[in-house]
Design an enzyme around this catalytic site. Structure first.
Site, PDB file in Angstrom:
ATOM      1  N   HIS A   7       0.818  -1.208   0.000  1.00  0.00           N
ATOM      2  CA  HIS A   7       0.000   0.000   0.000  1.00  0.00           C
ATOM      3  C   HIS A   7       0.860   1.270   0.000  1.00  0.00           C
ATOM      4  CE1 HIS A   7      -3.969   1.769   0.628  1.00  0.00           C
ATOM      5  NE2 HIS A   7      -3.354   2.687   1.335  1.00  0.00           N
TER       6      HIS A   7
ATOM      7  N   HIS B 137     -10.785   2.450  -1.295  1.00  0.00           N
ATOM      8  CA  HIS B 137     -11.021   2.064   0.097  1.00  0.00           C
ATOM      9  C   HIS B 137     -11.751   0.727   0.108  1.00  0.00           C
ATOM     10  CE1 HIS B 137     -10.830   4.284   4.177  1.00  0.00           C
ATOM     11  NE2 HIS B 137      -9.639   4.087   3.686  1.00  0.00           N
TER      12      HIS B 137
END
Ligand code: ADP
Ligand code: MG
Lengths: 90, 238, 732, 90
Positions: free
Chosen positions: C44, C90
């Protein structure tokens, strides 16, 4: 269901401890601004009343617990508690 | 005419109101922070839309206790034109400067759309330049806009001419389908007994230019100018 | 400290990565340091699988003011203004708690925009779910849409565009991508670079709690639901609104050197990134960080992902003024550290050292992986399917097929979604969602306007990722073109499965190649983006989903068109006459088949079609324009009639002849296709224009009346189409 | 306040009878769809927990009642009820 009674469950759903509760913070600050300095913390949750038919209180409890798990609370962030009492029949 | 536009933490329609008054009406307007206690400088007051204090607990519940609201109450008492839009309407009902309450939409969903409203009363400063029965096309954008009063109060409001706007269809009929949020009697806006304080859920300040979908909102904002003119005349101007 | 395999798993480092860290550091990291390294070396934050691939994307152009590498990209608009854009995923949080997961996604992307010093003016979102017929998918869908609406509405930023797609492969891994666009004065753009040793590091916004510790690593591990309950965060849009206003005001003081939002890996990532970009070091004291909970360790404070926080670097002489502004907005702001010149990220706890790592170790030394890439046989087999083997549609069945498609959740009206999003606030929305192929916004005080849209057909990408990615770029730019705007820049969100698997890595490589090729030919650079990998559960991965967000510019915002036919006029199809049934919505809905090769795409033709349509709109001879996407020609015609509330009479015999099959002619899909309605009298001009641009053009018919008629095939009341299209997303 | 104790109030706010509760209806329908046919009625309200300092329970009660009247409930449409118990001090 041939022999059932009517029950009223009160379910209290609140955010788990540690989970951020912005609404609670806003209400706490609001109360303090109104002069309630003695307020230390506020948490805001849901109050759900459910009227249902069930043969006995054990069944009612079992069913309500299942409803909480499935729909009334999101176990990922919320916890719940409930009380059940006989309701006058309609 | 000087417009005062009140800004609470969480207001988000304040800037739109400012633009509508400045660009749409060509009038001076200022933002007024919620800690202000004196509004005597302004000829009229707008409480704009938004999510004051996040709309936590109930829309408008916390904002009504902001210092500026005492000044609003004073000016309301003195008869100054006050307009509450959306969250502003909610704040005014919470502050009991307007009757009733605004509850969660019957659909349980936030609704953003253009609707028709019909003008029911023209004795308020915000509708003085409109004809009774006139239809306006305005945007709505709210999650708690279901107007509620009990039956008895509803009757009183009807009799006293305090119902200012109703949701209608394009033909002007107040049908259930035209009601976007389940408001009692299709009520979109009301006024206080005296008529100077008006609250409505639709957004006149978002309808000030054809490029963004319409300019019917200017009728409401401009009506107050005529009242201002009368005040000036009364003071001995020309 | 014994470094056990469990501990390494906890911080998501492999044994090799750990050894690498020890080597670079010249010693064993302590627990806090290990957590920090794990978070920043996660996929990430570290982009360890995608970084080398992303270099292939074209990122420059005369309009580019800021390319990838900052909180968001920025593109010149003229008149001294820039438009700032960025998309972010998300996905994992939304799978666990759809409402809050999606809401906090919006919060994060908005912070990226105002961290650049831009005022956010619009939001868009790209969503993927499993079949809407299933109750769990409805729960996810309503939760996600509710959360996006709640956060954006509360902030007062209009949500004006997006796209949604339903496919069984998203059942366990829904996708939630949020895009934000802002406007800034070019000279006032701020970069997130901590410069000037001695400058102060200020933390502002929410108090820090034990939120989402290891959220960054969590987003890089499969199967979030099983392993990571309890990291869900509750967003506070009210606080974010204050933060937004305060941060923009604080930038006016000139005292702020850099600004950075706290996202994944919280303080660790924010401080390491601004120090790395500035080529400096940072020293922080966690004891100064305001807490929401008691007893938090330095480890927890450094890795907390509490929302609604920003990090600023402030010149000491301007500090008082900055704090004063934050006080006005009723925000907590505290000095937690200072910029140093030694290139170290040093963490203290009330003065006692708890961690000390070279900034470069955290940011640049992150390992990079180049994996085996090979296409899965299963997909190759599916692609080889020949759609001609299904029986052709008979003329009698065509009307029913049209209704089935109009009701499909992939095609039906998106109004149930965008009606719950405030799209009129800020009074700039010229073309709201549903009215045009892209949203159009004005910029007050300027003649120009901007357009915005996201797109990605995951079925195309599943069956052929490179072509599918090209289609995503082509479709998103085409949609922006269809309102009259020139595509300016792209922000992309690469949603894929586990890149350690060769078939997924293949998809990733191919998709990025595809984006790069399409961007190059169409002349649109990528200026920002986001990568979300490991979107899979129990070894079943999502289809490759490279979502493309496009921002375009209209030189004159009043010269735009919608997708709905505007009164009476002739309608033309521009673009290729032959379509394809492979990978189509038609095959999926009417035959239950997701297979075949997606339509091929001639990027040169695509470029010409778009240029021609923009010119037609600009010259006022196109009254409406609509891209033909899922459902093909007939669906596009029906949509333009429905939105324009006007019927029409069309004929398609030439196209049927050219396509050799009725189903292919009516419902087959193709790139580079736009239907336009032409101003009466300008038909000749359009044909001449088409000729000049080398674009095939076919006259389809004429609008008017209240019936939808395709000669010899369909003849029904327009209202009958409206009825099914309107409610396709509503399931009870 | 020199001698105070810590209290926890639980406040239950519900819509007055006669005020439509679409959320209650939606939850009821949702529960029935999940197979809880025995559910007759549901009403959804708010559950607010307030931690506060007060010298004695009477004072705490008085203060909480005032907070309810002023802020926690809207008398036009809502009614409230609360219970107070000693809270462990922090
Ligand atoms: N998630 C969403 N949020 C907001 N608007 C959306 C969303 N999905 C679709 N829309 C809007 O609905 C309309 C139709 O979208 P879509 O079906 O994706 O169009 P197209 O097929 O032309 O690409 C567009 O105006 C689009 O912006
Ligand atoms: Mg579509």
């Amino acid at each position: 269901m041939n022999e059932t009674a009517r029950w009223r469950a009160e379910v209290f759903v609140s955010l788990r401890p540690g989970v951020n509760d912005p609404q609670g913070l806003a209400v706490r600050d609001g109360l303090r601004r109104l002069g309630y300095q003695e307020v230390e913390e506020v948490r805001v949750g849901r109050y759900v009343q459910v009227w249902l038919q069930a043969p006995d209180v054990q069944t009612a409890e079992r069913r309500i617990a299942a409803m909480c798990e499935q729909l009334l609370a999101n176990p990922v962030v919320e916890s719940y508690r409930f009380v059940i009492e006989p309701a006058e029949s309609q | 005419m000087r417009f005062g536009i009140i800004t609470f933490p969480g207001s988000n329609g304040d800037h739109d109101a400012l633009m509508a008054v400045r660009l749409g009406l060509g009038q001076p307007a200022e933002l007024v922070w919620h800690t202000e206690t004196d509004l005597s400088n302004y000829d009229c007051i707008i409480i704009p839309g938004g999510f004051s204090y996040g709309d936590y607990l109930r829309a408008g519940a916390i904002a009504r206790f902001a210092p500026v609201m005492q000044a609003v109450a004073r000016e309301a008492e003195a008869g100054k034109p006050i307009l509450g839009i959306c969250n502003g309407f909610q704040i005014l009902t919470e502050a009991q400067l307007l009757p009733g309450a605004l509850l969660r939409n019957a659909s349980l969903e936030f609704v953003c759309d253009w609707v028709w409203v019909r003008v029911e009363q023209t004795h308020t400063p915000w509708t003085s330049q409109l004809a009774r029965g006139a239809r306006l096309r305005l945007p709505i954008a709210h999650g708690e806009g279901r107007y509620f009063v009990d039956e008895k109060t509803l009757g009183e409001l009807e009799r006293a001419g305090q119902i200012v706007f109703r949701y209608v269809d394009a033909e002007g009929n107040a049908t259930p389908e035209a009601n976007p949020n389940g408001s009692i009697a299709n009520i979109a806006g009301v006024c206080n007994g005296r008529g100077n304080v008006v609250g409505l859920m639709p957004h006149p300040e978002r309808a000030f230019d054809r490029l963004i979908g319409g300019d019917d909102g200017l009728w409401i904002l401009a009506s107050v100018l005529a009242v201002g003119l009368e005040v000036v005349r009364g003071r001995g101007g020309n | 400290m014994p470094v056990t395999p469990e501990l390494l798993r906890e911080v998501a480092l492999t044994e090799d990565e750990y050894q690498r860290a020890v080597e670079l550091l010249g010693r064993e990291p302590n627990l806090v340091e290990l957590g920090m390294i794990g978070a920043l070396w996660s996929e990430h934050c570290g982009y360890k699988h995608s970084r080398p691939l992303l270099r292939r994307l074209p990122t420059s152009g005369p309009q580019v003011v800021q390319g990838p590498g900052e909180n968001a990209g920025a593109v010149d608009l003229g008149d001294g203004l820039v438009v700032v854009l960025k998309i972010e995923s998300h996905n994992h949080p939304s799978a666990v708690e759809p409402f809050q997961g999606a809401a906090t996604g919006v919060g994060g992307i908005v912070r990226d925009i105002f961290a650049m010093g831009a005022r956010p003016i619009a939001l868009a979102n790209s969503l993927r779910f499993g079949p809407l017929e299933e109750s769990r998918q409805q729960y996810l869908f309503h939760g996600v849409v509710g959360g996006i609406g709640w956060y954006g509405n509360c902030l007062g930023i209009p949500t004006v565009a997006g796209d949604v797609f339903f496919l069984p492969e998203y059942r366990q891994n829904p996708l939630v991508n949020a895009l934000c666009v802002g406007i800034a004065e070019r000279h006032a753009l701020i970069r997130a670079r901590a410069s000037g040793p001695g400058n102060l590091v200020v933390l502002v916004g929410a108090d820090t709690g034990r939120d989402g510790i290891h959220g960054a690593t969590f987003a890089s591990v499969e199967d979030p639901e099983r392993s990571h309950r309890g990291v869900v965060q509750v967003g506070n849009p009210f606080l974010e609104k204050l933060l937004l206003e305060a941060c923009l005001e604080v930038l006016q003081t000139g005292a702020v050197v850099a600004m950075q939002d706290l996202g994944a890996a919280g303080l660790t990532s924010a401080s390491a990134e601004i120090a790395a970009r500035g080529g400096t070091g940072i020293e922080l004291d966690v004891a100064a960080v305001p807490r929401r909970e008691t007893g938090m360790t330095p480890y927890e404070v450094m890795l907390s992902e509490s929302q609604e926080r920003m990090l600023l670097v402030v010149r000491p002489e301007g500090l008082e003024r900055v704090l004063e502004i934050f006080r006005h907005w009723e925000l907590h702001a505290v000095v937690i550290g200072r910029v140093t010149d030694d290139g170290m990220l040093r963490v203290l706890d009330a003065g006692n050292p708890v961690a000390e790592l070279p900034v470069r170790l955290l940011t640049e030394a992150c390992p990079i992986y180049i994996r085996q890439a090979s296409e899965s046989d299963a997909i190759r087999t599916r692609r080889a399917f020949d759609p001609d083997t299904v029986p052709d549609l008979s003329v009698n069945e065509a009307p029913r097929a049209l209704l089935v498609l109009l009701r499909s959740p992939n095609i039906a009206s998106r109004r149930p979604i965008y009606r719950t999003y405030d799209h009129t606030i800020l009074t700039n929305t010229v073309l709201p969602p549903g009215q045009g192929d892209a949203a159009v916004l004005r910029v007050k005080g300027h003649r120009f306007g901007i357009a915005l849209k996201t797109d990605c057909n995951p079925r195309y990408c599943l069956l052929e990722p490179r072509l599918g990615a090209q289609h995503a770029v082509a479709e998103a730019t085409r949609n922006v073109t269809c309102v009259g705007a020139e595509p300016l820049a792209i922000t992309d969100c690469l949603n894929f499965g586990n890149p350690e698997r060769p078939d997924v890595y293949y998809q990733l490589v191919q998709a990025i190649e595809g984006i790069a090729e399409a961007c190059t030919v169409l002349g649109v650079p990528v200026v920002s983006g986001n990568v979300s990998l490991y979107n899979e559960t129990e070894g079943r991965s999502i289809p490759p989903t490279p979502v493309i967000g496009v921002v375009g510019k209209l030189s004159d915002v009043s010269r735009h068109v919608g997708l709905g036919f505007a009164g009476e006029g002739k309608v033309f199809l521009l673009g290729p006459e032959r379509a394809t049934l492979g990978a189509s919505e038609y095959l999926a809905c009417l035959h239950g088949i997701v297979a075949g090769s997606p339509p091929d795409l001639d990027l040169e033709l695509e470029r010409r079609v778009q240029a021609m349509v923009r010119e037609a709109i600009h010259r006022g001879i196109a009254l409406a324009a609509h891209d033909c996407s899922e459902g093909g020609l007939l669906v596009a015609l029906a949509e333009s009639c429905i939105v324009g509330t006007i019927g029409g009479r069309f004929r398609v015999d030439e196209l049927v002849a050219a396509n050799g099959r009725l189903d292919r002619a009516l419902f087959g899909e193709a790139g580079s296709r736009i239907i336009v309605q032409v101003a009466p009298g300008a038909e000749g001009v359009v044909l001449a224009l088409a000729h000049a641009y080398g674009v095939p053009a076919f006259e389809l018919g004429q609008t008017g009346g209240d019936r939808f008629i395709v000669d010899g095939i369909v003849d029904c009341l327009l209202d009958d189409l409206v009825a099914v299209w309107r409610d396709g997303l509503r399931r009870e």
